[in-house]
Design a protein around this motif. Structure first.
Motif, PDB file in Angstrom:
ATOM      1  N   VAL A  45      -1.976  24.723   5.967  1.00  0.00           N
ATOM      2  CA  VAL A  45      -0.520  24.586   5.831  1.00  0.00           C
ATOM      3  C   VAL A  45       0.084  26.037   5.941  1.00  0.00           C
ATOM      4  CG1 VAL A  45       1.268  23.692   4.233  1.00  0.00           C
ATOM      5  CG2 VAL A  45      -0.780  22.405   4.813  1.00  0.00           C
ATOM      6  N   TRP A  46       1.152  26.313   6.578  1.00  0.00           N
ATOM      7  CA  TRP A  46       1.684  27.648   6.348  1.00  0.00           C
ATOM      8  C   TRP A  46       2.989  27.300   5.592  1.00  0.00           C
ATOM      9  CZ3 TRP A  46      -1.463  26.938  10.543  1.00  0.00           C
ATOM     10  CH2 TRP A  46      -2.288  27.876  10.792  1.00  0.00           C
ATOM     11  N   LEU A  47       3.621  27.852   4.548  1.00  0.00           N
ATOM     12  CA  LEU A  47       4.857  27.686   3.977  1.00  0.00           C
ATOM     13  C   LEU A  47       5.406  28.887   3.749  1.00  0.00           C
ATOM     14  CD1 LEU A  47       6.935  25.704   2.574  1.00  0.00           C
ATOM     15  CD2 LEU A  47       5.795  26.178   0.431  1.00  0.00           C
ATOM     16  N   ASN A  48       6.534  29.293   4.378  1.00  0.00           N
ATOM     17  CA  ASN A  48       7.284  30.461   4.643  1.00  0.00           C
ATOM     18  C   ASN A  48       6.431  31.513   5.129  1.00  0.00           C
ATOM     19  OD1 ASN A  48       9.767  31.913   4.467  1.00  0.00           O
ATOM     20  ND2 ASN A  48       8.926  32.888   2.346  1.00  0.00           N
ATOM     21  N   ARG A  49       5.500  31.106   6.063  1.00  0.00           N
ATOM     22  CA  ARG A  49       4.645  32.032   6.836  1.00  0.00           C
ATOM     23  C   ARG A  49       3.375  32.424   6.231  1.00  0.00           C
ATOM     24  NH1 ARG A  49       9.850  32.515   8.584  1.00  0.00           N
ATOM     25  NH2 ARG A  49      10.133  34.096   6.961  1.00  0.00           N
ATOM     26  N   MET A  50       3.405  31.675   5.247  1.00  0.00           N
ATOM     27  CA  MET A  50       2.141  32.092   3.969  1.00  0.00           C
ATOM     28  C   MET A  50       1.183  30.799   4.252  1.00  0.00           C
ATOM     29  SD  MET A  50       3.902  34.033   0.832  1.00  0.00           S
ATOM     30  CE  MET A  50       5.366  32.940   0.788  1.00  0.00           C
ATOM     31  N   CYS A  51      -0.156  31.328   4.459  1.00  0.00           N
ATOM     32  CA  CYS A  51      -1.142  30.224   4.491  1.00  0.00           C
ATOM     33  C   CYS A  51      -1.648  29.801   3.107  1.00  0.00           C
ATOM     34  CB  CYS A  51      -2.292  30.537   5.410  1.00  0.00           C
ATOM     35  SG  CYS A  51      -3.655  29.208   5.786  1.00  0.00           S
ATOM     36  N   LEU A  52      -1.158  28.451   2.849  1.00  0.00           N
ATOM     37  CA  LEU A  52      -1.555  27.917   1.428  1.00  0.00           C
ATOM     38  C   LEU A  52      -3.129  27.758   1.272  1.00  0.00           C
ATOM     39  CD1 LEU A  52       1.290  25.297   0.939  1.00  0.00           C
ATOM     40  CD2 LEU A  52       1.313  27.759   0.395  1.00  0.00           C
ATOM     41  N   ASN A  53      -3.859  27.424   2.199  1.00  0.00           N
ATOM     42  CA  ASN A  53      -5.278  27.423   2.335  1.00  0.00           C
ATOM     43  C   ASN A  53      -6.019  28.486   1.659  1.00  0.00           C
ATOM     44  OD1 ASN A  53      -4.002  26.014   4.701  1.00  0.00           O
ATOM     45  ND2 ASN A  53      -5.676  24.677   4.066  1.00  0.00           N
ATOM     46  N   ASP A  54      -5.324  29.782   1.832  1.00  0.00           N
ATOM     47  CA  ASP A  54      -6.143  31.110   1.449  1.00  0.00           C
ATOM     48  C   ASP A  54      -5.858  31.269  -0.188  1.00  0.00           C
ATOM     49  OD1 ASP A  54      -6.927  31.090   4.146  1.00  0.00           O
ATOM     50  OD2 ASP A  54      -5.345  32.483   4.717  1.00  0.00           O
ATOM     51  N   MET A  55      -4.867  30.401  -0.784  1.00  0.00           N
ATOM     52  CA  MET A  55      -4.262  30.746  -1.858  1.00  0.00           C
ATOM     53  C   MET A  55      -5.228  30.184  -3.167  1.00  0.00           C
ATOM     54  SD  MET A  55      -0.112  30.919  -1.433  1.00  0.00           S
ATOM     55  CE  MET A  55       0.340  32.129   0.012  1.00  0.00           C
ATOM     56  N   SER A  56      -4.856  30.932  -4.276  1.00  0.00           N
ATOM     57  CA  SER A  56      -5.649  30.092  -5.428  1.00  0.00           C
ATOM     58  C   SER A  56      -4.422  28.909  -5.994  1.00  0.00           C
ATOM     59  CB  SER A  56      -5.972  30.990  -6.648  1.00  0.00           C
ATOM     60  OG  SER A  56      -4.736  31.850  -7.004  1.00  0.00           O
ATOM     61  N   GLU A  57      -4.708  28.341  -7.048  1.00  0.00           N
ATOM     62  CA  GLU A  57      -3.525  27.569  -7.527  1.00  0.00           C
ATOM     63  C   GLU A  57      -2.489  28.236  -8.024  1.00  0.00           C
ATOM     64  OE1 GLU A  57      -0.744  24.909  -8.659  1.00  0.00           O
ATOM     65  OE2 GLU A  57      -2.685  24.418  -7.264  1.00  0.00           O
ATOM     66  N   ASP A  58      -2.989  29.440  -8.860  1.00  0.00           N
ATOM     67  CA  ASP A  58      -1.708  30.283  -9.521  1.00  0.00           C
ATOM     68  C   ASP A  58      -0.957  31.011  -8.251  1.00  0.00           C
ATOM     69  OD1 ASP A  58      -2.812  29.783 -11.929  1.00  0.00           O
ATOM     70  OD2 ASP A  58      -3.777  31.640 -12.280  1.00  0.00           O
TER      71      ASP A  58
END
Length: 231
Positions: free
Chosen positions: A65-78
């Motif tokens: 999933v990319w939201l506003n061109r940022m990949c959410l999969n690569d992120m921590s919950e914070d």
């Protein structure tokens, strides 16, 4: 136009002992900035789960999933929470107002979390915009369902979101009240140029968006432009 939301081969599975339940299977689509889109389907088809994945409230089993061109999969919950606070607004069927806060305080909360300035005047302006200038000091229990949802609308737009996710926003309202909330939702969305992703079982509401995505049994079955767009 640039896609503000993009899903690639998105699936969600739940495991129980040796059994796997597939709620969403291989969903792919993109939504352009400023677009209004409905996700429709029968109860249990995976609509709300899909919305949660789009907003980064939950993680997919597979896909991206990319939201506003940022990949959410690569992120921590914070990190995902920070993206939501910066770019996302939410409206829920059950309002989700804080019962110990007044209408004004409920609208101020997201702005306080962002450490913005002049939040009281901004919150008052938003409540006036949704017709609740005489309800600033009222608590949720002192308000009707329609009034509570209008507070939720004002709160959702308080951080000037790039994208707004609405999950059955009129599901708990009678027809007349629901229509008033719908009109305000689309008016505010248009005024602020926000992208709207709306989950609903109400096909008449869905037809007010520019595009209708249908899912059934966890799979995308159609994706088409609406022919009766009012906004």
């Amino acid at each position: 136009m640039t896609n503000i939301l993009e899903l690639q081969n998105l699936s969600k599975h739940y495991h129980s002992n040796d059994h796997q339940l597939t709620v969403l299977n291989n969903i792919s689509f993109g939504i352009e900035e400023g677009e209004t889109c409905s996700i429709v389907g029968p109860s249990g088809s995976g609509k709300t789960t899909l919305l949660g994945l789009c907003a980064g409230l939950d993680s997919a089993s597979t896909g991206k999933v990319w939201l506003n061109r940022m990949c959410l999969n690569d992120m921590s919950e914070d990190e995902r929470a920070a993206v939501r606070g910066e770019h996302v607004g939410f409206i829920f069927q059950n309002f989700q107002l804080l019962p110990t806060l007044t209408a004004l305080e409920n609208v101020m909360v997201p702005m306080e979390l962002r450490k913005e300035q002049n939040i009281r005047s901004r919150a008052m302006e938003l409540l006036e915009r949704v017709g609740l200038e005489d309800r600033f000091s009222h608590y949720p229990t002192q308000l009707s369902g329609g009034e509570q949802q209008r507070i939720a609308l004002a709160r959702a737009f308080s951080n000037t979101p790039r994208i707004l996710f609405a999950d059955e926003p009129t599901g708990n309202l009678d027809e007349a009240t629901g229509e008033k909330v719908e009109n305000l939702l689309f008016e505010l969305n248009k005024e602020q140029g926000t992208t709207l992703v709306l989950v609903t079982h109400d096909l008449e509401l869905a037809k007010k968006t520019q595009r209708i995505i249908r899912i059934k049994g966890g799979e995308l079955v159609s994706d088409e432009k609406s022919v009766n767009v009012n906004y």
